[in-house]
Design a protein around this motif. Structure first.
Motif, PDB file in Angstrom:
ATOM      1  N   MET A 141      -5.386   2.252  -9.278  1.00  0.00           N
ATOM      2  CA  MET A 141      -6.526   2.169 -10.184  1.00  0.00           C
ATOM      3  C   MET A 141      -7.764   1.620  -9.483  1.00  0.00           C
ATOM      4  O   MET A 141      -8.869   2.151  -9.629  1.00  0.00           O
ATOM      5  CB  MET A 141      -6.169   1.293 -11.387  1.00  0.00           C
ATOM      6  N   LEU A 142      -7.603   0.550  -8.707  1.00  0.00           N
ATOM      7  CA  LEU A 142      -8.747  -0.028  -7.995  1.00  0.00           C
ATOM      8  C   LEU A 142      -9.318   0.966  -6.995  1.00  0.00           C
ATOM      9  O   LEU A 142     -10.544   1.062  -6.826  1.00  0.00           O
ATOM     10  CB  LEU A 142      -8.324  -1.319  -7.290  1.00  0.00           C
ATOM     11  N   ARG A 143      -8.449   1.705  -6.315  1.00  0.00           N
ATOM     12  CA  ARG A 143      -8.919   2.706  -5.358  1.00  0.00           C
ATOM     13  C   ARG A 143      -9.720   3.787  -6.083  1.00  0.00           C
ATOM     14  O   ARG A 143     -10.820   4.161  -5.661  1.00  0.00           O
ATOM     15  CB  ARG A 143      -7.733   3.313  -4.616  1.00  0.00           C
ATOM     16  N   ALA A 144      -9.172   4.287  -7.189  1.00  0.00           N
ATOM     17  CA  ALA A 144      -9.853   5.342  -7.930  1.00  0.00           C
ATOM     18  C   ALA A 144     -11.189   4.861  -8.493  1.00  0.00           C
ATOM     19  O   ALA A 144     -12.190   5.595  -8.468  1.00  0.00           O
ATOM     20  CB  ALA A 144      -8.949   5.844  -9.058  1.00  0.00           C
ATOM     21  N   VAL A 191     -11.340  -0.343  -0.992  1.00  0.00           N
ATOM     22  CA  VAL A 191     -10.917  -1.573  -1.658  1.00  0.00           C
ATOM     23  C   VAL A 191      -9.739  -2.238  -0.958  1.00  0.00           C
ATOM     24  O   VAL A 191      -9.823  -3.396  -0.514  1.00  0.00           O
ATOM     25  CB  VAL A 191     -10.583  -1.302  -3.140  1.00  0.00           C
ATOM     26  N   PHE A 192      -8.620  -1.526  -0.846  1.00  0.00           N
ATOM     27  CA  PHE A 192      -7.409  -2.191  -0.372  1.00  0.00           C
ATOM     28  C   PHE A 192      -7.513  -2.653   1.079  1.00  0.00           C
ATOM     29  O   PHE A 192      -7.099  -3.781   1.388  1.00  0.00           O
ATOM     30  CB  PHE A 192      -6.194  -1.283  -0.557  1.00  0.00           C
ATOM     31  N   ARG A 208       0.830  -1.219   0.000  1.00  0.00           N
ATOM     32  CA  ARG A 208       0.000   0.000   0.000  1.00  0.00           C
ATOM     33  C   ARG A 208       0.856   1.257   0.000  1.00  0.00           C
ATOM     34  O   ARG A 208       0.539   2.239  -0.688  1.00  0.00           O
ATOM     35  CB  ARG A 208      -0.928   0.000   1.226  1.00  0.00           C
ATOM     36  N   MET A 209       1.939   1.255   0.746  1.00  0.00           N
ATOM     37  CA  MET A 209       2.786   2.451   0.796  1.00  0.00           C
ATOM     38  C   MET A 209       3.487   2.687  -0.542  1.00  0.00           C
ATOM     39  O   MET A 209       3.684   3.826  -0.947  1.00  0.00           O
ATOM     40  CB  MET A 209       3.801   2.327   1.936  1.00  0.00           C
ATOM     41  N   SER A 210       3.842   1.599  -1.240  1.00  0.00           N
ATOM     42  CA  SER A 210       4.458   1.774  -2.560  1.00  0.00           C
ATOM     43  C   SER A 210       3.430   2.174  -3.606  1.00  0.00           C
ATOM     44  O   SER A 210       3.769   2.807  -4.608  1.00  0.00           O
ATOM     45  CB  SER A 210       5.163   0.483  -2.980  1.00  0.00           C
ATOM     46  N   ASP A 211       2.158   1.808  -3.383  1.00  0.00           N
ATOM     47  CA  ASP A 211       1.021   2.223  -4.213  1.00  0.00           C
ATOM     48  C   ASP A 211       1.273   1.992  -5.703  1.00  0.00           C
ATOM     49  O   ASP A 211       1.320   2.936  -6.497  1.00  0.00           O
ATOM     50  CB  ASP A 211       0.697   3.693  -3.964  1.00  0.00           C
TER      51      ASP A 211
END
Length: 767
Positions: free
Chosen positions: A55-58, A429-430, A46-49
């Protein structure tokens, strides 16, 4: 402290008896160690994103907007639209700059405070009089001279720009080489940084394409209308400030607002995480993410935002419609291809995206993705993940699922709640996917641990009870109790004919007999198991099996009959294999004496109600079936020998399969130990056999013979018997012993009639 040895037997460990503690990793649990490692990996991910996570978050935020789009309310923002009707009315694009100058003048007269162009004017107007004169040498010298003396269209447009608050748009390029070599020096937007320098985090464009110098000099403001899509091609985040060759530039919409409100310098406020807020005018501030971008809260396309250029040029627009409005000039004409993918799952004109940004700023309705959002999400991942890692190994499957659904549902509700009520974007999502991944890992380790325990149970009990019962005990240890249930079963008994003679031939080779019987019983077992049966027990050379317990078997009567036919077929194959092996051994050693016995079996099947379950004493019991159905099945197997029929069925079994199997009624008898008579049938083949013409004829003759026999019409019975014997000689049904029995009975009854009260039932004197 107890542990299990390799055999699964629980015993007292020597080391444990001396008080030695197991290693820390064993006390903590290997599953938890794996869970914590996965949790650490998920936090790092998650920190490296990476793009897929972003994309899934957006896309989840897009889903929220589609569920609850922003409610459209009229704001002092309008789009002067170069639409399809404008192109039809005023001609193809690009129009002469004189027409654009006329448009600016009309907007000024309508008391529009400022106008921004979502259009680039980078080249000369090819319709300027001097260019027309140069491009048309065939014109008369006088006309060419007159055209050359007229002011250029670009000069007219620049003059119109200078008389009003006009903001020109600029477009980004991929590299400096994409721009003209003779480009003018870049202008810096008036700004002030309040806080740490955020430039390293800001969007950095290599260069922009500027408008013609006379336009740039005449305009009061210049804004970049470039909007970059996210990794999935959707335009959802709009940069308000950016860097172009070390110069701070503003986006088109905020530059329009800055000029319309007096043109004061923009204050860019930042902290250690990056940009926090941009102050555009007195009392007008916008919260941004740490790079200076905002998340507009979109509505669907609204025609109320648009005013056609054609209507303005034709004087059809009430001046009050645009008075006091911030105007963006752009295009929605399909042919000009200025459409972008948006979170609303529809294409939207680029100029409308800028208009929605302005509406968000003026109505304070921008979505909020603060700098601390990632800290909240990491804390949620850590807390939910730690909870799952620590508690799931203690909980059963049901409570684990309940807790997991409760935790995840709670977080999803919280994410939706802060969006719906506070426009705050928290990734749904994450954190949920991370928690589910941890839950799956912990549940899987729980499952594997239970499977290991079940294997230990099977290892400990598999030598004493049937495999089906072992599986049930592993799934439900509570079934280690005496008791049973009533079920409808099909019960099969089989026995080897002449087993005594076979055993005697192996009296000097008992190991050979053991090997032969193991091969035989394996053959029988496989035929039963392949057709869904449960093997109850082996009794020397005999086998007992049943269908429909402990697991349900659809049409268990048919399954048992198919298994019986397979047993006969596979025994024949085994006999052929044993004979071939014996011939091969004899060929290698001609002096060797070999006696080959073909194994012949008889089978009895009966269907009906039985009690099935754990039967025996409290210390030793077996999973078996009891009842009259079982007893009759055993007796039917015994009748296969005198009738010369390899498979004998009870009446309930035969009735269930009469349309699927080739059966013949062979008698109505009282088996030993029973008073009620039982109609018994022989099984001769499957449906293919049933549909053969010769078998259909044999069934008809057999029915005729039995009917005449039971009505004491001995002549007709004998006549039908003879016809059936002739047919059997041709088609080889194997009815010779069966017909001999009836031939003997008919001859006896002719000599000694049974009397008028005879019921046609034969009483069996042996099992």
């Amino acid at each position: 402290m107890f542990k299990r040895d390799a055999s699964g037997v629980t015993r007292l460990g020597a080391k444990a008896s001396r008080g030695t503690k197991p290693p820390l990793w064993r006390r903590f649990g290997l599953a938890r160690i794996y869970g914590l490692l996965l949790l650490a990996a998920l936090l790092s991910l998650r920190m490296s994103d990476p793009p897929v996570v972003e994309m899934l978050r957006a896309q989840s935020f897009d889903f929220y907007q589609r569920l609850k789009p922003r409610e459209f309310t009229q704001q002092p923002v309008a789009i002067v639209d170069i639409d399809e009707r404008s192109l039809e009315t005023l001609g193809q694009w690009p129009w002469p700059r004189t027409r654009m100058a006329e448009l600016v003048e009309k907007l000024r007269q309508m008391q529009v405070p400022a106008v921004a162009f979502d259009i680039l004017f980078a080249e000369q107007d090819r319709l300027s009089p001097e260019l027309v004169a140069q491009d048309n040498p065939s014109l008369s010298p006088q006309l060419r001279e007159a055209l050359a003396k007229l002011p250029s269209n670009d000069a007219v447009f620049a003059q119109a720009i200078s008389r009003h608050r006009v903001i020109l748009g600029q477009s980004s390029v991929r590299s400096i080489a994409d721009n003209r070599e003779d480009k003018r020096a870049m202008r810096d937007a008036p700004h002030a940084f309040l806080g740490p320098d955020p430039k390293p985090l800001m969007l950095n464009l290599p260069d922009v394409i500027q408008n013609r110098p006379e336009f740039e000099d005449a305009a009061m403001g210049r804004g970049v209308f470039t909007v970059l899509p996210d990794v999935d091609g959707v335009f959802r985040r709009i940069p308000l400030v950016m860097m172009v060759q070390d110069k701070v530039r503003l986006g088109l919409s905020v530059e329009l607002l800055r000029i319309a409100t007096g043109g004061r310098a923009t204050a860019i406020r930042s902290d250690a995480a990056g940009i926090k807020r941009i102050d555009l005018a007195r009392g007008v501030s916008v919260n941004t993410d740490n790079t200076g971008r905002v998340w507009p809260y979109f509505t669907h396309t609204q025609q109320a935002r648009f005013v056609s250029v054609a209507d303005i040029m034709e004087g059809k627009v009430n001046p009050q419609r645009l008075a006091g409005h911030l105007v963006l000039v752009g295009t929605s004409a399909v042919g000009l291809e200025d459409y972008r993918a948006t979170p609303m799952n529809t294409l939207m004109a680029g100029v409308e995206i800028h208009a929605q940004v302005l509406e968000n700023i003026l109505s304070q309705s921008m979505l909020v993705r603060p700098n601390y959002a990632i800290a909240i999400e990491l804390a949620v991942i850590l807390s939910l993940g730690f909870f799952v890692v620590m508690l799931v190994p203690y909980l059963g499957a049901r409570w684990s699922i309940i807790y997991a659904l409760g935790l995840l549902g709670g977080y999803l509700f919280a994410s939706w709640y802060v969006f719906a009520n506070h426009r705050l974007l928290l990734d749904p999502v994450f954190p949920v996917a991370s928690t589910m991944a941890l839950f799956i890992l912990m549940a899987t380790t729980n499952y594997l641990r239970e499977e290991r325990r079940r294997r230990e149970t099977r290892a400990a009990f598999g030598q004493y009870v049937s495999p089906a019962l072992v599986d049930q005990l592993a799934d439900d240890p509570a079934r280690l109790e005496l008791g049973g249930e009533t079920r409808d079963l099909s019960v099969l008994f089989s026995d080897v004919r002449g087993f005594t003679a076979i055993s005697e031939s192996f009296k000097h080779n008992p190991q050979g007999l053991t090997e032969l019987m193991n091969r035989f019983l394996t053959t029988m077992s496989n035929a039963i198991l392949d057709h869904g049966g449960t093997i109850d027990k082996f009794m020397g050379d005999a086998v007992m099996a049943f269908w429909n317990a402990p697991l349900d078997v659809d049409n268990h009567e048919l399954a048992s009959c198919r298994a019986a036919l397979a047993m006969i077929e596979r025994v024949d194959a085994l006999n052929d294999a044993v004979e071939d092996e014996a011939m091969l051994a004899l060929a290698e050693n001609p002096d060797r004496q070999l006696t080959i016995h073909r194994i012949d079996i008889g089978i009895g099947i009966n269907s009906g109600s039985c009690v099935v379950g754990n039967m025996g004493s409290e210390n030793r019991f077996d999973y078996t079936a009891l009842g009259d159905t079982v007893n009759v099945a055993s007796r039917l197997e015994g009748q296969s020998k005198p009738y010369g029929v390899k498979i004998v069925l009870g009446s309930s079994t035969a009735a269930a399969v009469e349309n699927e199997m080739a059966t013949l009624e062979i008698d109505q008898i009282r088996v030993k130990g029973k008073d009620e008579p039982e109609r018994i049938f022989g099984l001769f083949g499957d449906k293919e056999k049933l549909e053969q013409t010769d078998f259909i004829a044999a069934r008809a003759l057999n029915r005729t013979m039995l009917s005449a026999y039971r009505t004491q019409d001995w002549s007709s019975a004998f006549e039908a018997l003879e016809m059936l014997r002739e047919l059997d000689d041709r088609v080889q049904l194997g009815l010779s012993e069966y017909l001999f029995i009836y031939e003997t009975r008919i001859a006896e009854f002719r000599a000694n009639p049974p009397g008028r009260h005879w019921d046609g039932v034969y009483t069996a004197t042996s099992k």
